[in-house]
Design a protein around this motif. Structure first.
Motif, PDB file in Angstrom:
ATOM      1  N   UNK A  79      30.210  52.048  50.494  1.00  0.00           N
ATOM      2  CA  UNK A  79      30.997  51.248  50.917  1.00  0.00           C
ATOM      3  C   UNK A  79      29.958  49.723  49.557  1.00  0.00           C
ATOM      4  N   UNK A  80      31.486  49.916  48.909  1.00  0.00           N
ATOM      5  CA  UNK A  80      30.910  48.711  47.850  1.00  0.00           C
ATOM      6  C   UNK A  80      31.871  47.733  47.749  1.00  0.00           C
ATOM      7  N   UNK A  81      31.110  46.249  47.116  1.00  0.00           N
ATOM      8  CA  UNK A  81      31.817  45.397  46.735  1.00  0.00           C
ATOM      9  C   UNK A  81      31.779  44.466  45.343  1.00  0.00           C
ATOM     10  N   UNK A  82      32.819  44.187  44.858  1.00  0.00           N
ATOM     11  CA  UNK A  82      32.441  44.059  43.965  1.00  0.00           C
ATOM     12  C   UNK A  82      33.586  42.702  43.057  1.00  0.00           C
ATOM     13  N   UNK A  83      32.687  41.801  42.167  1.00  0.00           N
ATOM     14  CA  UNK A  83      34.143  41.466  42.200  1.00  0.00           C
ATOM     15  C   UNK A  83      34.120  41.099  40.676  1.00  0.00           C
ATOM     16  N   UNK A  84      35.169  41.365  40.185  1.00  0.00           N
ATOM     17  CA  UNK A  84      35.975  41.050  38.461  1.00  0.00           C
ATOM     18  C   UNK A  84      36.309  39.776  38.048  1.00  0.00           C
ATOM     19  N   UNK A 112      43.236  44.867  37.044  1.00  0.00           N
ATOM     20  CA  UNK A 112      41.986  45.274  37.648  1.00  0.00           C
ATOM     21  C   UNK A 112      42.819  46.805  38.125  1.00  0.00           C
ATOM     22  N   UNK A 113      43.630  46.803  38.188  1.00  0.00           N
ATOM     23  CA  UNK A 113      43.984  47.645  38.642  1.00  0.00           C
ATOM     24  C   UNK A 113      45.022  48.807  37.489  1.00  0.00           C
ATOM     25  N   UNK A 163      42.477  46.204  46.021  1.00  0.00           N
ATOM     26  CA  UNK A 163      41.796  44.515  45.358  1.00  0.00           C
ATOM     27  C   UNK A 163      42.462  43.198  46.220  1.00  0.00           C
ATOM     28  N   UNK A 164      41.644  42.205  46.020  1.00  0.00           N
ATOM     29  CA  UNK A 164      41.877  40.979  46.488  1.00  0.00           C
ATOM     30  C   UNK A 164      42.049  39.699  45.486  1.00  0.00           C
ATOM     31  N   UNK A 165      43.195  39.221  45.375  1.00  0.00           N
ATOM     32  CA  UNK A 165      42.996  37.689  44.513  1.00  0.00           C
ATOM     33  C   UNK A 165      41.679  36.789  45.159  1.00  0.00           C
ATOM     34  N   UNK A 166      41.033  36.272  44.145  1.00  0.00           N
ATOM     35  CA  UNK A 166      39.850  35.047  44.650  1.00  0.00           C
ATOM     36  C   UNK A 166      40.913  34.499  43.173  1.00  0.00           C
ATOM     37  N   UNK A 167      40.179  33.541  43.221  1.00  0.00           N
ATOM     38  CA  UNK A 167      40.705  32.011  42.468  1.00  0.00           C
ATOM     39  C   UNK A 167      40.360  32.673  41.212  1.00  0.00           C
ATOM     40  N   UNK A 168      39.790  32.846  40.679  1.00  0.00           N
ATOM     41  CA  UNK A 168      38.546  33.270  39.362  1.00  0.00           C
ATOM     42  C   UNK A 168      38.960  34.216  39.168  1.00  0.00           C
ATOM     43  N   UNK A 169      38.860  35.384  40.340  1.00  0.00           N
ATOM     44  CA  UNK A 169      38.307  37.278  39.881  1.00  0.00           C
ATOM     45  C   UNK A 169      39.153  37.494  41.044  1.00  0.00           C
ATOM     46  N   UNK A 190      35.451  48.945  47.736  1.00  0.00           N
ATOM     47  CA  UNK A 190      35.461  50.665  47.824  1.00  0.00           C
ATOM     48  C   UNK A 190      34.702  51.069  48.894  1.00  0.00           C
ATOM     49  N   UNK A 191      35.449  51.782  49.619  1.00  0.00           N
ATOM     50  CA  UNK A 191      35.086  52.302  50.494  1.00  0.00           C
ATOM     51  C   UNK A 191      35.372  54.013  50.543  1.00  0.00           C
ATOM     52  N   UNK A 192      34.533  54.350  50.867  1.00  0.00           N
ATOM     53  CA  UNK A 192      34.524  56.615  50.719  1.00  0.00           C
ATOM     54  C   UNK A 192      33.956  56.575  51.363  1.00  0.00           C
TER      55      UNK A 192
END
Length: 146
Positions: A8-13, A20-21, A96-102, A107-109
């Motif tokens: 499991x990985x969490x990134x903010x882009x 992002x999609x 993908x979940x929207x944040x204020x500016x990101x 990703x869960x494998x």
């Protein structure tokens, strides 16, 4: 022997969920982040997908193949995953979940067979792929894979 733990990985882009999609599903961004591999996909539940490119001998080979399980733009992309000639399948889920500016990218494998030989490669590969995608979307360029 027990199944292997989920990766499991969490990134903010710093980009919209739509951008992002597009980074995850477009052929162009996949070609960039996967070192020239061609992304082929039928984006509907049950549709096939594959990343295909030149092998070390220069002949075409399939790096990863699977079937689409869920395709809900720009929120969830889930598919089965088998690497190379390996017949063991696991499951990758991109949320993908929207944040204020990101956009929060999770990703869960999971659903790994205990003896799946590609587990270690994926544990190493996902952070590299996500870092390359983040860099590409935020700067317009990325770094070469190892």
């Amino acid at each position: 022997m027990a199944d292997q733990a989920p990766l499991k990985y969490i990134f903010y882009i710093a980009a919209t969920p739509e951008k992002v999609w597009e980074g995850f599903v477009s052929r162009e961004s996949n070609r960039i982040i996967f070192a020239g591999a061609e992304f082929q996909a039928d984006f509907k539940p049950g549709g096939t997908l594959a990343w295909v490119g030149a092998g070390t001998d220069g002949k075409p080979m399939t790096y990863v193949r699977g079937k689409v399980l869920r395709f809900e733009p720009p929120k969830v992309f889930q598919y089965t995953f088998a690497m190379g000639q390996n017949d063991k399948q696991s499951r990758a889920t991109i949320e993908l979940v929207p944040e204020t500016e990101a956009t929060k990218v999770t990703v869960t494998h999971d659903q790994w067979a205990a003896d799946d030989p590609t587990y270690a490669a994926c544990a190493d590969g996902w952070p590299r792929i996500l870092s390359r995608l983040k860099t590409l979307l935020e700067t317009g360029k990325t770094f070469k894979p190892h």
